[in-house]
Design a protein around this motif. Structure first.
Motif, PDB file in Angstrom:
ATOM      1  N   ALA A 197     -20.303   8.529   2.791  1.00 43.09           N
ATOM      2  CA  ALA A 197     -21.281   7.563   3.299  1.00 43.09           C
ATOM      3  C   ALA A 197     -20.900   6.141   2.905  1.00 43.09           C
ATOM      4  N   LEU A 198     -20.328   5.968   1.718  1.00 42.06           N
ATOM      5  CA  LEU A 198     -19.882   4.639   1.300  1.00 42.06           C
ATOM      6  C   LEU A 198     -18.749   4.134   2.187  1.00 42.06           C
ATOM      7  N   ARG A 206     -29.583   3.333   1.164  1.00 41.56           N
ATOM      8  CA  ARG A 206     -29.479   4.181   2.348  1.00 41.56           C
ATOM      9  C   ARG A 206     -28.939   5.558   1.996  1.00 41.56           C
ATOM     10  N   ILE A 207     -27.969   5.610   1.100  1.00 38.46           N
ATOM     11  CA  ILE A 207     -27.440   6.905   0.655  1.00 38.46           C
ATOM     12  C   ILE A 207     -28.529   7.709  -0.053  1.00 38.46           C
ATOM     13  N   PHE A 208     -29.297   7.026  -0.889  1.00 36.93           N
ATOM     14  CA  PHE A 208     -30.362   7.702  -1.626  1.00 36.93           C
ATOM     15  C   PHE A 208     -31.410   8.278  -0.674  1.00 36.93           C
ATOM     16  N   PRO A 214     -32.921  14.168   1.264  1.00 37.09           N
ATOM     17  CA  PRO A 214     -33.012  15.396   2.079  1.00 37.09           C
ATOM     18  C   PRO A 214     -32.436  16.625   1.381  1.00 37.09           C
ATOM     19  N   LEU A 215     -31.408  16.429   0.557  1.00 39.25           N
ATOM     20  CA  LEU A 215     -30.839  17.564  -0.172  1.00 39.25           C
ATOM     21  C   LEU A 215     -31.684  17.965  -1.379  1.00 39.25           C
ATOM     22  N   SER A 216     -32.647  17.131  -1.733  1.00 33.03           N
ATOM     23  CA  SER A 216     -33.438  17.363  -2.947  1.00 33.03           C
ATOM     24  C   SER A 216     -34.863  17.805  -2.643  1.00 33.03           C
TER      25      SER A 216
END
Length: 302
Positions: A197-198, A206-208, A214-216
């Motif tokens: 993503a970076l 945005r990554i967070f 969503p994965l958490s």
């Protein structure tokens, strides 16, 4: 002739294989480990259900039957809802329930935001004092909450937050244990996803939001439920910071319902059931998320 002979042979082989598969499944189902685990779970379930059933039976008795000796499971005069009716009449149950729901929901939402951001920063960002801050967070887990009651109360007085929602909410939104749990979960997320993503030009926020959160979902759901239950059951702090009867939470408000005739066992049990009912419903509806969150993070071993 060959076709007529081979067909029954195939059928006979299938018939021989099927019982063996069924037998193996039966053996697995009746294994000693499974039997022992089932017995242990049944005993643990009974240890929780027996007090709950006793409280329910006592709440459905009249005050005379509840205090009578010897104790009987089925009252002679039959079961009644008088205890629940008296509790609902004596107290402002709708307002207290709303106060508990509102404050618990806000505490849960704010705690999730603060804990998730802090945990992500500790897990992914290398900044000065990171190890020291993590040490302080872990050390704060051993500090008993009642030690902070007096300084927190003076802070609420100086901020003019006595008898306000914010006075109940703000001291409960800092949860070091939740930061620690979320940090451990974020450490398990592959960094390659964030690196990709970076490369695409995404920033940390945005990554967070679009990759990590969503994965958490399992651990976030589990943490939210634990925080909500803790905020709902919190009695000491709302009891200290509220004086107005209209601002009381449900656990505090139910304790103010006292009778001039001494201990009323049926009413006390009815009050306890009314306070526990929302938590039981939350667990019944979200038990899958709780179990999935615990199994995903290894929270049971921490």
């Amino acid at each position: 002739m060959a076709t007529t002979l081979t067909a029954p042979g195939r059928q006979s082989r299938r018939s021989d294989v099927a019982p063996e598969g069924k037998r193996s499944k039966r053996r697995k189902r009746l294994s000693p480990a499974l039997i022992i685990a089932t017995v242990i779970v049944a005993v643990l379930a009974l240890t929780w259900l027996v007090p709950f059933a006793w409280a329910t039976i006592t709440a459905l008795k009249s005050e005379t039957e509840a205090a009578a000796a010897p104790i009987s499971l089925v009252p002679k005069s039959g079961f009644t809802l008088d205890a629940f009716v008296k509790v609902l009449q004596q107290g402002n149950i709708p307002a207290w329930t709303w106060n508990s729901l509102f404050t618990s929901a806000v505490v849960t939402a704010v705690t999730l935001v603060i804990s998730a951001l802090a945990a992500y920063a500790l897990s992914r960002i290398d900044f000065k004092g990171r190890k020291v801050l993590m040490t302080v967070i872990v050390a704060s887990l051993i500090v008993p909450p009642p030690v902070l009651i007096i300084p927190l109360f003076y802070q609420m007085v100086s901020f003019h937050m006595i008898d306000t929602y914010w006075g109940i909410i703000l001291p409960q939104v800092i949860a070091p244990a939740m930061v620690f749990v979320l940090k451990k979960f974020f450490d398990q997320i592959p960094r390659e996803l964030e690196d990709a993503a970076l490369v695409d030009g995404a920033g940390r926020i945005r990554i967070f939001v679009q990759v990590v959160l969503p994965l958490s979902r399992p651990i976030l759901a589990a943490v939210a439920i634990f925080v909500f239950i803790g905020a709902w059951n919190n009695f000491l702090w709302p009891f200290i910071v509220t004086n107005d009867s209209a601002m009381l939470t449900l656990p505090v408000g139910l304790q103010t319902i006292k009778s001039a005739y001494g201990i009323q066992y049926a009413q006390n049990m009815a009050s306890a059931l009314l306070a526990a009912l929302p938590l039981i419903l939350v667990f019944l509806f979200f038990q899958r998320q709780i179990i999935k969150g615990i199994s995903t993070t290894g929270l049971a071993g921490t």
